[in-house]
Design a protein around this motif. Structure first.
Motif, PDB file in Angstrom:
ATOM      1  N   ALA A  12       0.826  -1.204   0.000  1.00  0.00           N
ATOM      2  CA  ALA A  12       0.000   0.000   0.000  1.00  0.00           C
ATOM      3  C   ALA A  12       0.863   1.259   0.000  1.00  0.00           C
ATOM      4  CB  ALA A  12      -0.939  -0.007   1.202  1.00  0.00           C
ATOM      5  N   LYS A  13       1.994   1.215   0.678  1.00  0.00           N
ATOM      6  CA  LYS A  13       2.874   2.393   0.774  1.00  0.00           C
ATOM      7  C   LYS A  13       3.816   2.538  -0.421  1.00  0.00           C
ATOM      8  CE  LYS A  13       1.558   3.676   4.924  1.00  0.00           C
ATOM      9  NZ  LYS A  13       0.727   4.832   5.106  1.00  0.00           N
ATOM     10  N   THR A  14       4.342   1.408  -0.947  1.00  0.00           N
ATOM     11  CA  THR A  14       5.399   1.489  -1.959  1.00  0.00           C
ATOM     12  C   THR A  14       4.968   1.085  -3.362  1.00  0.00           C
ATOM     13  OG1 THR A  14       6.195  -0.781  -1.629  1.00  0.00           O
ATOM     14  CG2 THR A  14       7.124   0.946  -0.200  1.00  0.00           C
ATOM     15  N   LYS A  15       3.985   0.206  -3.468  1.00  0.00           N
ATOM     16  CA  LYS A  15       3.563  -0.375  -4.757  1.00  0.00           C
ATOM     17  C   LYS A  15       4.691  -1.153  -5.442  1.00  0.00           C
ATOM     18  CE  LYS A  15      -0.521   1.576  -4.628  1.00  0.00           C
ATOM     19  NZ  LYS A  15      -1.422   0.939  -3.717  1.00  0.00           N
ATOM     20  N   LYS A  16       5.630  -1.656  -4.650  1.00  0.00           N
ATOM     21  CA  LYS A  16       6.759  -2.406  -5.192  1.00  0.00           C
ATOM     22  C   LYS A  16       6.622  -3.871  -4.806  1.00  0.00           C
ATOM     23  CE  LYS A  16       9.895   1.461  -5.320  1.00  0.00           C
ATOM     24  NZ  LYS A  16      11.182   2.012  -4.909  1.00  0.00           N
ATOM     25  N   THR A  17       6.704  -4.717  -5.819  1.00  0.00           N
ATOM     26  CA  THR A  17       6.496  -6.144  -5.609  1.00  0.00           C
ATOM     27  C   THR A  17       7.614  -6.782  -4.798  1.00  0.00           C
ATOM     28  OG1 THR A  17       5.329  -6.210  -7.726  1.00  0.00           O
ATOM     29  CG2 THR A  17       5.973  -8.314  -6.778  1.00  0.00           C
ATOM     30  N   GLY A  18       8.856  -6.447  -5.089  1.00  0.00           N
ATOM     31  CA  GLY A  18       9.986  -7.047  -4.371  1.00  0.00           C
ATOM     32  C   GLY A  18       9.925  -6.791  -2.878  1.00  0.00           C
ATOM     33  N   GLU A  19       9.631  -5.557  -2.507  1.00  0.00           N
ATOM     34  CA  GLU A  19       9.520  -5.220  -1.093  1.00  0.00           C
ATOM     35  C   GLU A  19       8.325  -5.923  -0.449  1.00  0.00           C
ATOM     36  OE1 GLU A  19      10.411  -3.210  -3.439  1.00  0.00           O
ATOM     37  OE2 GLU A  19      11.905  -1.775  -2.744  1.00  0.00           O
ATOM     38  N   THR A  20       7.263  -6.088  -1.227  1.00  0.00           N
ATOM     39  CA  THR A  20       6.073  -6.781  -0.722  1.00  0.00           C
ATOM     40  C   THR A  20       6.385  -8.246  -0.434  1.00  0.00           C
ATOM     41  OG1 THR A  20       4.674  -5.276  -1.991  1.00  0.00           O
ATOM     42  CG2 THR A  20       3.661  -7.326  -1.231  1.00  0.00           C
ATOM     43  N   LEU A  21       7.117  -8.881  -1.334  1.00  0.00           N
ATOM     44  CA  LEU A  21       7.518 -10.278  -1.124  1.00  0.00           C
ATOM     45  C   LEU A  21       8.392 -10.399   0.121  1.00  0.00           C
ATOM     46  CD1 LEU A  21       8.417 -11.180  -4.820  1.00  0.00           C
ATOM     47  CD2 LEU A  21       6.358 -11.857  -3.589  1.00  0.00           C
ATOM     48  N   ALA A  22       9.341  -9.482   0.259  1.00  0.00           N
ATOM     49  CA  ALA A  22      10.220  -9.492   1.440  1.00  0.00           C
ATOM     50  C   ALA A  22       9.416  -9.228   2.709  1.00  0.00           C
ATOM     51  CB  ALA A  22      11.331  -8.458   1.291  1.00  0.00           C
ATOM     52  N   GLY A  23       8.414  -8.364   2.622  1.00  0.00           N
ATOM     53  CA  GLY A  23       7.557  -8.077   3.774  1.00  0.00           C
ATOM     54  C   GLY A  23       6.777  -9.298   4.221  1.00  0.00           C
ATOM     55  N   GLU A  24       6.297 -10.083   3.271  1.00  0.00           N
ATOM     56  CA  GLU A  24       5.595 -11.326   3.619  1.00  0.00           C
ATOM     57  C   GLU A  24       6.532 -12.289   4.323  1.00  0.00           C
ATOM     58  OE1 GLU A  24       3.160 -14.645   4.045  1.00  0.00           O
ATOM     59  OE2 GLU A  24       2.567 -12.580   3.694  1.00  0.00           O
ATOM     60  N   VAL A  25       7.728 -12.436   3.791  1.00  0.00           N
ATOM     61  CA  VAL A  25       8.704 -13.362   4.395  1.00  0.00           C
ATOM     62  C   VAL A  25       9.082 -12.889   5.797  1.00  0.00           C
ATOM     63  CG1 VAL A  25      11.032 -14.313   4.177  1.00  0.00           C
ATOM     64  CG2 VAL A  25       9.558 -14.178   2.167  1.00  0.00           C
ATOM     65  N   PHE A  26       9.378 -11.598   5.948  1.00  0.00           N
ATOM     66  CA  PHE A  26       9.744 -11.075   7.266  1.00  0.00           C
ATOM     67  C   PHE A  26       8.566 -11.163   8.238  1.00  0.00           C
ATOM     68  CE2 PHE A  26       9.791  -7.598  10.343  1.00  0.00           C
ATOM     69  CZ  PHE A  26      10.975  -7.866  11.003  1.00  0.00           C
ATOM     70  N   GLY A  27       7.392 -10.735   7.812  1.00  0.00           N
ATOM     71  CA  GLY A  27       6.225 -10.745   8.694  1.00  0.00           C
ATOM     72  C   GLY A  27       5.871 -12.138   9.179  1.00  0.00           C
ATOM     73  N   THR A  28       5.922 -13.092   8.265  1.00  0.00           N
ATOM     74  CA  THR A  28       5.568 -14.459   8.642  1.00  0.00           C
ATOM     75  C   THR A  28       6.692 -15.139   9.412  1.00  0.00           C
ATOM     76  OG1 THR A  28       4.071 -14.716   6.771  1.00  0.00           O
ATOM     77  CG2 THR A  28       4.933 -16.731   7.751  1.00  0.00           C
ATOM     78  N   ALA A  29       7.897 -15.127   8.842  1.00  0.00           N
ATOM     79  CA  ALA A  29       8.993 -15.887   9.454  1.00  0.00           C
ATOM     80  C   ALA A  29       9.425 -15.300  10.789  1.00  0.00           C
ATOM     81  CB  ALA A  29      10.185 -15.950   8.494  1.00  0.00           C
ATOM     82  N   VAL A  30       9.643 -14.007  10.831  1.00  0.00           N
ATOM     83  CA  VAL A  30      10.187 -13.408  12.044  1.00  0.00           C
ATOM     84  C   VAL A  30       9.075 -13.056  13.035  1.00  0.00           C
ATOM     85  CG1 VAL A  30      11.547 -11.511  12.984  1.00  0.00           C
ATOM     86  CG2 VAL A  30      12.223 -12.561  10.832  1.00  0.00           C
ATOM     87  N   LEU A  31       8.160 -12.184  12.633  1.00  0.00           N
ATOM     88  CA  LEU A  31       7.102 -11.768  13.568  1.00  0.00           C
ATOM     89  C   LEU A  31       6.155 -12.925  13.905  1.00  0.00           C
ATOM     90  CD1 LEU A  31       6.256  -8.251  12.088  1.00  0.00           C
ATOM     91  CD2 LEU A  31       7.813  -8.828  13.963  1.00  0.00           C
ATOM     92  N   GLY A  32       5.667 -13.607  12.876  1.00  0.00           N
ATOM     93  CA  GLY A  32       4.767 -14.746  13.114  1.00  0.00           C
ATOM     94  C   GLY A  32       5.458 -15.884  13.838  1.00  0.00           C
ATOM     95  N   GLY A  33       6.716 -16.153  13.441  1.00  0.00           N
ATOM     96  CA  GLY A  33       7.473 -17.224  14.086  1.00  0.00           C
ATOM     97  C   GLY A  33       7.714 -16.969  15.558  1.00  0.00           C
ATOM     98  N   LEU A  34       8.038 -15.717  15.904  1.00  0.00           N
ATOM     99  CA  LEU A  34       8.260 -15.384  17.308  1.00  0.00           C
ATOM    100  C   LEU A  34       6.950 -15.364  18.101  1.00  0.00           C
ATOM    101  CD1 LEU A  34      10.994 -12.608  16.990  1.00  0.00           C
ATOM    102  CD2 LEU A  34      11.292 -15.016  17.608  1.00  0.00           C
ATOM    103  N   CYS A  35       5.872 -14.932  17.487  1.00  0.00           N
ATOM    104  CA  CYS A  35       4.573 -14.906  18.185  1.00  0.00           C
ATOM    105  C   CYS A  35       3.951 -16.294  18.308  1.00  0.00           C
ATOM    106  CB  CYS A  35       3.611 -13.960  17.484  1.00  0.00           C
ATOM    107  SG  CYS A  35       4.080 -12.230  17.723  1.00  0.00           S
ATOM    108  N   ALA A  36       4.436 -17.241  17.516  1.00  0.00           N
ATOM    109  CA  ALA A  36       3.930 -18.612  17.622  1.00  0.00           C
ATOM    110  C   ALA A  36       4.402 -19.279  18.908  1.00  0.00           C
ATOM    111  CB  ALA A  36       4.380 -19.428  16.415  1.00  0.00           C
ATOM    112  N   TYR A  37       5.538 -18.838  19.428  1.00  0.00           N
ATOM    113  CA  TYR A  37       6.101 -19.436  20.643  1.00  0.00           C
ATOM    114  C   TYR A  37       5.127 -19.377  21.822  1.00  0.00           C
ATOM    115  CZ  TYR A  37       9.143 -20.141  24.671  1.00  0.00           C
ATOM    116  OH  TYR A  37       9.683 -20.590  25.833  1.00  0.00           O
TER     117      TYR A  37
END
Length: 173
Positions: free
Chosen positions: A91-116
């Protein structure tokens, strides 16, 4: 007062269904069910619908997957954080590469840590036998696969000149 966009709501419902059916193609990694289709859906929702619809579709898909026995409680942090982060980034950048990286970071790091805490408090896993970062790697594997699939789809739609038309159609009242 904003009106609900029925086109976006319908597409979110279809994406939710795709995520639920796609969870039949999951694989276990260190006690976590990895479902790359959910992450593909998160990114497509971010690009076509926006962060609110993406998070709602991720929540609904996680809920249905749990009711059907196709997922665990880890589906909630594993899908919703990635949907939120990649949706906001697109929504902020309209850039696909950053969006893909955001999904990976949001899920792996934030989601992974909150799963604990979810695993310890609600799933009966021992805090002593479970590292705080234990879900980061499985979530990373799952989301990287989904990001790769969605990258192929999004770049194909862009190359064909269809993506922009889809976005404009969905934004119409």
């Amino acid at each position: 007062m904003n009106k609900t966009n029925t086109r976006k709501l319908a597409i979110a419902g279809v994406f939710c269904a795709v995520a639920v059916v796609g969870s039949l193609f999951s694989f276990p990694v260190f006690g976590s069910k990895c479902s790359p289709v959910q992450h593909m859906v998160n990114i497509l929702c971010a690009v076509l619908l926006g962060p609110v619809y993406g998070v709602c579709a991720a929540f609904a898909a996680s809920l249905i997957r749990n009711f059907l026995g196709l997922g665990s409680l880890l589906a909630f942090p594993g899908s919703m954080f990635g949907a939120l982060v990649c949706g906001v980034i697109y929504a902020k950048t309209k850039k696909t590469g950053e969006t893909l990286a955001g999904e990976v970071f949001g899920t792996a790091v934030l989601g992974g840590l909150c799963a604990y805490p979810i695993a310890v408090l609600f799933m009966g896993q021992s805090a002593a036998g479970l590292a705080f970062y234990a879900f980061v790697l499985p979530f990373f594997i799952s989301t990287a696969g989904g990001a790769a699939i969605s990258a192929v789809l999004i770049y194909s739609l862009k190359h064909a000149g269809i993506l922009h038309t889809m976005q404009e159609t969905l934004d119409q009242p």
